[in-house]
Design a protein around this motif. Structure first.
Motif, PDB file in Angstrom:
ATOM      1  N   MET A 103      11.429  -7.596  -7.045  1.00 34.32           N
ATOM      2  CA  MET A 103      10.409  -6.815  -7.337  1.00 34.32           C
ATOM      3  C   MET A 103       9.947  -5.689  -6.285  1.00 34.32           C
ATOM      4  SD  MET A 103       6.459  -7.429  -8.644  1.00 34.32           S
ATOM      5  CE  MET A 103       7.206  -8.343 -10.162  1.00 34.32           C
ATOM      6  N   GLU A 104      10.026  -4.276  -6.342  1.00 35.92           N
ATOM      7  CA  GLU A 104       9.676  -3.520  -5.269  1.00 35.92           C
ATOM      8  C   GLU A 104       8.238  -3.280  -5.144  1.00 35.92           C
ATOM      9  OE1 GLU A 104      13.676  -0.797  -3.945  1.00 35.92           O
ATOM     10  OE2 GLU A 104      12.202   0.019  -5.331  1.00 35.92           O
ATOM     11  N   LEU A 105       7.543  -3.413  -4.080  1.00 31.77           N
ATOM     12  CA  LEU A 105       6.192  -2.793  -3.800  1.00 31.77           C
ATOM     13  C   LEU A 105       6.340  -1.868  -2.649  1.00 31.77           C
ATOM     14  CD1 LEU A 105       4.157  -6.167  -3.966  1.00 31.77           C
ATOM     15  CD2 LEU A 105       4.689  -4.305  -5.950  1.00 31.77           C
ATOM     16  N   PHE A 106       5.529  -0.899  -2.412  1.00 31.49           N
ATOM     17  CA  PHE A 106       5.421   0.114  -1.495  1.00 31.49           C
ATOM     18  C   PHE A 106       4.334   0.204  -0.902  1.00 31.49           C
ATOM     19  CE2 PHE A 106       7.949   1.470  -5.175  1.00 31.49           C
ATOM     20  CZ  PHE A 106       9.211   1.794  -4.550  1.00 31.49           C
ATOM     21  N   VAL A 107       4.592   0.157   0.480  1.00 28.03           N
ATOM     22  CA  VAL A 107       3.280   0.019   1.476  1.00 28.03           C
ATOM     23  C   VAL A 107       3.259   1.253   2.289  1.00 28.03           C
ATOM     24  CG1 VAL A 107       2.537  -1.354   3.328  1.00 28.03           C
ATOM     25  CG2 VAL A 107       3.734  -2.520   1.569  1.00 28.03           C
ATOM     26  N   VAL A 108       2.211   1.769   2.783  1.00 32.52           N
ATOM     27  CA  VAL A 108       1.742   2.699   3.627  1.00 32.52           C
ATOM     28  C   VAL A 108       0.829   2.472   4.456  1.00 32.52           C
ATOM     29  CG1 VAL A 108       1.134   5.198   3.734  1.00 32.52           C
ATOM     30  CG2 VAL A 108       2.410   4.664   1.899  1.00 32.52           C
ATOM     31  N   ALA A 109       1.195   2.229   5.626  1.00 37.28           N
ATOM     32  CA  ALA A 109      -0.068   1.940   6.783  1.00 37.28           C
ATOM     33  C   ALA A 109      -0.718   3.265   7.238  1.00 37.28           C
ATOM     34  CB  ALA A 109       0.697   1.128   7.877  1.00 37.28           C
ATOM     35  N   LYS A 110      -1.723   3.065   7.606  1.00 39.09           N
ATOM     36  CA  LYS A 110      -2.502   4.081   8.058  1.00 39.09           C
ATOM     37  C   LYS A 110      -3.713   3.366   8.989  1.00 39.09           C
ATOM     38  CE  LYS A 110      -5.163   6.730   6.179  1.00 39.09           C
ATOM     39  NZ  LYS A 110      -6.017   7.821   5.345  1.00 39.09           N
ATOM     40  N   GLN A 111      -4.085   3.991  10.180  1.00 38.87           N
ATOM     41  CA  GLN A 111      -5.441   3.888  10.770  1.00 38.87           C
ATOM     42  C   GLN A 111      -6.588   3.870  10.012  1.00 38.87           C
ATOM     43  OE1 GLN A 111      -4.848   6.715  13.827  1.00 38.87           O
ATOM     44  NE2 GLN A 111      -4.458   5.156  15.194  1.00 38.87           N
ATOM     45  N   TRP A 112      -7.119   2.643   9.342  1.00 33.21           N
ATOM     46  CA  TRP A 112      -6.654   1.139   9.747  1.00 33.21           C
ATOM     47  C   TRP A 112      -6.719   0.453   8.588  1.00 33.21           C
ATOM     48  CZ3 TRP A 112      -9.642   4.348  13.233  1.00 33.21           C
ATOM     49  CH2 TRP A 112      -9.243   4.276  14.434  1.00 33.21           C
ATOM     50  N   TRP A 114      -4.011  -0.973   4.970  1.00 31.20           N
ATOM     51  CA  TRP A 114      -3.089  -1.079   4.256  1.00 31.20           C
ATOM     52  C   TRP A 114      -2.964  -0.674   2.842  1.00 31.20           C
ATOM     53  CZ3 TRP A 114       1.248  -2.383   7.227  1.00 31.20           C
ATOM     54  CH2 TRP A 114       0.897  -3.244   8.522  1.00 31.20           C
ATOM     55  N   LYS A 115      -2.323   0.382   2.506  1.00 29.47           N
ATOM     56  CA  LYS A 115      -2.262   1.199   1.118  1.00 29.47           C
ATOM     57  C   LYS A 115      -1.031   0.433   0.313  1.00 29.47           C
ATOM     58  CE  LYS A 115      -3.551   5.313   0.851  1.00 29.47           C
ATOM     59  NZ  LYS A 115      -3.226   6.828   1.218  1.00 29.47           N
ATOM     60  N   LEU A 116      -0.969  -0.020  -0.651  1.00 31.55           N
ATOM     61  CA  LEU A 116      -0.003  -0.666  -1.604  1.00 31.55           C
ATOM     62  C   LEU A 116       0.123  -0.015  -2.909  1.00 31.55           C
ATOM     63  CD1 LEU A 116      -1.600  -3.391   0.146  1.00 31.55           C
ATOM     64  CD2 LEU A 116       0.795  -4.059   0.079  1.00 31.55           C
ATOM     65  N   GLN A 117       1.304   0.052  -3.313  1.00 35.12           N
ATOM     66  CA  GLN A 117       1.668   0.506  -4.762  1.00 35.12           C
ATOM     67  C   GLN A 117       2.604  -0.228  -5.503  1.00 35.12           C
ATOM     68  OE1 GLN A 117       1.382   5.025  -5.172  1.00 35.12           O
ATOM     69  NE2 GLN A 117       2.261   5.086  -3.008  1.00 35.12           N
ATOM     70  N   GLY A 121       2.167   1.718 -11.069  1.00 38.16           N
ATOM     71  CA  GLY A 121       1.093   2.663 -10.634  1.00 38.16           C
ATOM     72  C   GLY A 121      -0.206   2.186 -10.262  1.00 38.16           C
ATOM     73  N   GLN A 122      -0.100   0.812 -10.357  1.00 39.71           N
ATOM     74  CA  GLN A 122      -1.499  -0.166  -9.548  1.00 39.71           C
ATOM     75  C   GLN A 122      -1.617   0.123  -8.010  1.00 39.71           C
ATOM     76  OE1 GLN A 122       0.906  -1.408 -11.886  1.00 39.71           O
ATOM     77  NE2 GLN A 122      -0.159  -2.170 -13.418  1.00 39.71           N
ATOM     78  N   ARG A 123      -2.585   0.547  -7.675  1.00 39.42           N
ATOM     79  CA  ARG A 123      -2.681   0.791  -6.341  1.00 39.42           C
ATOM     80  C   ARG A 123      -3.793  -0.219  -5.595  1.00 39.42           C
ATOM     81  NH1 ARG A 123      -2.916   7.548  -5.444  1.00 39.42           N
ATOM     82  NH2 ARG A 123      -0.793   7.732  -5.890  1.00 39.42           N
ATOM     83  N   GLU A 124      -3.365  -0.609  -4.533  1.00 37.92           N
ATOM     84  CA  GLU A 124      -4.291  -1.813  -3.798  1.00 37.92           C
ATOM     85  C   GLU A 124      -4.661  -1.250  -2.455  1.00 37.92           C
ATOM     86  OE1 GLU A 124      -3.967  -5.871  -4.820  1.00 37.92           O
ATOM     87  OE2 GLU A 124      -1.977  -5.257  -5.240  1.00 37.92           O
TER      88      GLU A 124
END
Length: 318
Positions: A103-112, A114-117, A121-124
């Motif tokens: 199962m693919e999940l997508f992670v975008v890191a930024k200061q400071w 963790w943004k997960l999709q 379409g659910q976002r965390e």
């Protein structure tokens, strides 16, 4: 159970990583003890003034015995090193090759943070809900500086880099809440950049997905963005511009104008959006504009999800 102060093993790869750690610790610890014992014994036995024979001309038989000892002392550690290298390399290859049913999940890191999709379409933010027993593949990138996605209980750590995608996968074996850290110093609030991976039973996870259902999936958001940015004007069915057909392109080899070939993966699609002149498809003019600075990493992931959704189709996007 916590062994030697380590967190509990909560993924399929964790016991294998721990076993390698224990083996290397035992071998290196044994070698270190042997060296120190030998140093102490020799220091006492052959100290200055001790009554031991120090012949300058060593008999040939004794010289051969010494050479055998020296050879063994060299080859045995070398063989142990090769064995540990092969063991670790095998473990690395297992870690790098995600199962086909992941199962693919997508992670975008930024200061400071963790943004997960999720694909639906659910976002965390700073939390990631996953089902137990299901292989999870993370596709990760950074919006600013280098970060590092680290879950000690899973024995997994992967650098998250700006300008490219990195991947890792895991299968959780225990339900519960497991801490997520950034293991790469990333600025003032680095110490506060953390979160939790929440492992649930599959039925409970499905209920969580339903309860947090988004109005649009990632692919649907990507399709809207595809039209809003004017991409359909060139890549659409009735486009007047000669541009590549994106239907079915994901995962397939793409011939380039310089004679080389690349696979249309996440990295290639991202570069095609932000750096369109980097790898120009064969037979097409380098006329696509760059969208650098116009869209964020979340938007790019949505566009990639949309293009992935076209992989099984043969029609041009409308």
């Amino acid at each position: 159970m916590i062994a030697l102060g380590l967190p509990p093993e909560a993924s399929t790869i964790a016991p294998r990583v721990d076993l390698l750690l224990y083996a290397v610790t035992i071998v290196t610890g044994g070698v270190a003890i042997a060296i120190f014992v030998t140093m102490i014994v020799f220091g006492i036995r052959y100290r200055a003034g001790s009554k031991v024979k120090r012949a300058e001309n060593v008999p040939e038989a004794q010289a051969r015995a010494r050479r055998r000892v020296e050879t063994a002392w060299t080859l045995i550690p070398f063989a142990l090193f090769l064995a540990s290298f092969a063991w670790a390399a095998r473990l690395y290859m297992v870690r790098a090759d995600a199962p086909a049913n992941s199962m693919e999940l997508f992670v975008v890191a930024k200061q400071w943070m963790w943004k997960l999709q999720h694909p639906g379409g659910q976002r965390e933010i700073d939390e990631m809900h996953v089902p137990r027993g299901q292989p999870i593949k993370l596709v990760m990138t950074s919006q600013d500086v280098i970060h590092s996605f680290f879950v000690p209980a899973f024995r997994l750590k992967q650098d998250v880099l700006p300008g490219r995608y990195t991947e890792m996968w895991f299968t959780a074996t225990k339900t519960g809440r497991f801490h997520l850290f950034c293991a790469e110093y990333c600025g003032t609030d680095h110490a506060h950049m953390g979160g939790d991976v929440i492992v649930m039973e599959p039925a409970e996870f499905q209920r969580w997905l339903n309860a947090h259902a988004a109005t649009q999936s990632m692919a649907a958001r990507g399709e809207d963005l595809f039209r809003h940015l004017g991409c359909s004007g060139c890549h659409g069915e009735n486009a007047s511009v000669h541009a590549p057909n994106l239907a079915g392109v994901y995962g397939r080899p793409v011939p380039l104008s310089d004679g080389t070939t690349v696979v249309a993966d996440e990295r290639y699609i991202r570069d095609s959006i932000l750096l369109p002149r980097k790898e120009v498809a064969a037979g097409y003019a380098p006329i696509m504009p760059s969208f650098t600075g116009q869209i964020g990493e979340d938007d790019i992931l949505d566009l990639i999800a949309y293009i992935k959704s076209l992989a099984s189709t043969k029609e041009r996007p409308k």
